[in-house]
Motif scaffolding. Sequence first.
Motif, PDB file in Angstrom:
ATOM      1  N   THR A  80       0.831  -1.209   0.000  1.00 31.28           N
ATOM      2  CA  THR A  80       0.000   0.000   0.000  1.00 31.28           C
ATOM      3  C   THR A  80       0.863   1.255   0.000  1.00 31.28           C
ATOM      4  N   GLU A  81       2.140   1.095  -0.282  1.00 28.30           N
ATOM      5  CA  GLU A  81       3.074   2.219  -0.412  1.00 28.30           C
ATOM      6  C   GLU A  81       3.398   2.899   0.912  1.00 28.30           C
ATOM      7  N   VAL A  82       3.263   2.183   2.019  1.00 32.11           N
ATOM      8  CA  VAL A  82       3.654   2.711   3.318  1.00 32.11           C
ATOM      9  C   VAL A  82       5.010   2.122   3.687  1.00 32.11           C
ATOM     10  N   VAL A  83       5.876   2.969   4.200  1.00 30.41           N
ATOM     11  CA  VAL A  83       7.156   2.518   4.727  1.00 30.41           C
ATOM     12  C   VAL A  83       7.127   2.747   6.231  1.00 30.41           C
ATOM     13  N   ARG A  84       7.482   1.714   6.973  1.00 31.53           N
ATOM     14  CA  ARG A  84       7.567   1.821   8.434  1.00 31.53           C
ATOM     15  C   ARG A  84       8.979   1.447   8.839  1.00 31.53           C
ATOM     16  N   ILE A  85       9.610   2.320   9.598  1.00 29.79           N
ATOM     17  CA  ILE A  85      10.963   2.059  10.088  1.00 29.79           C
ATOM     18  C   ILE A  85      10.934   2.162  11.606  1.00 29.79           C
ATOM     19  N   THR A  86      11.526   1.163  12.240  1.00 31.16           N
ATOM     20  CA  THR A  86      11.566   1.106  13.700  1.00 31.16           C
ATOM     21  C   THR A  86      13.015   1.040  14.157  1.00 31.16           C
ATOM     22  N   VAL A  87      13.340   1.823  15.171  1.00 29.42           N
ATOM     23  CA  VAL A  87      14.648   1.763  15.816  1.00 29.42           C
ATOM     24  C   VAL A  87      14.429   1.184  17.208  1.00 29.42           C
ATOM     25  N   HIS A  88      15.070   0.054  17.457  1.00 29.52           N
ATOM     26  CA  HIS A  88      15.004  -0.611  18.759  1.00 29.52           C
ATOM     27  C   HIS A  88      16.282  -0.254  19.510  1.00 29.52           C
ATOM     28  N   ASP A  89      16.136   0.445  20.646  1.00 25.67           N
ATOM     29  CA  ASP A  89      17.326   0.804  21.416  1.00 25.67           C
ATOM     30  C   ASP A  89      17.331   0.049  22.743  1.00 25.67           C
ATOM     31  N   SER A  90      18.342   0.298  23.538  1.00 27.04           N
ATOM     32  CA  SER A  90      18.510  -0.431  24.796  1.00 27.04           C
ATOM     33  C   SER A  90      17.823   0.239  25.975  1.00 27.04           C
ATOM     34  N   GLY A  91      17.066   1.277  25.726  1.00 31.73           N
ATOM     35  CA  GLY A  91      16.301   1.918  26.786  1.00 31.73           C
ATOM     36  C   GLY A  91      17.075   2.965  27.552  1.00 31.73           C
ATOM     37  N   SER A  92      16.315   3.747  28.304  1.00 29.24           N
ATOM     38  CA  SER A  92      16.898   4.813  29.112  1.00 29.24           C
ATOM     39  C   SER A  92      16.071   4.986  30.374  1.00 29.24           C
TER      40      SER A  92
END
Length: 139
Positions: A80-92
């Motif tokens: 459907t032409e959607v791009v989803r980008i996720t950044v998984h970090d180690s938390g704060s």
Amino acid sequence: MSLHAAHPLQPTPPARARWFPGRPESISEVRRFVSEELPDRPRQDDAILLTSELATNAIEHTRSGQQDGGFLVVVERTYTEVVRITVHDSGSRQETLYVTEPGADDEHGRGLFIVDALADRWGSRNGWHGRETWFEIDN
């Protein structure tokens, strides 16, 4: 009565993920990774910029930036032409992300402001492993 949908769902393209060391030098590799994963998307530049901002935040504001730390970037495309980008970090220690409006002379504090301005949707949640911050852009 049929158990099949009238319009079968199309499978989505596979997500691509890559782990990066939590060092400032990794930001150029993050940009390259997103560029290679989205070569034909009209908003490729927006995706690269927004991912760069989230990766920088992971390095500067979470345990991902500590020695031996790192973060994961996941790029998902849909038909459907959607791009989803996720950044998984180690938390704060900070539980909730917030957007600030930086002053004209401020050298820092623009990351989430830029994400909020350019992304069609974005969000964040804490988990047992750290934080996931994501955005979506429509092409």
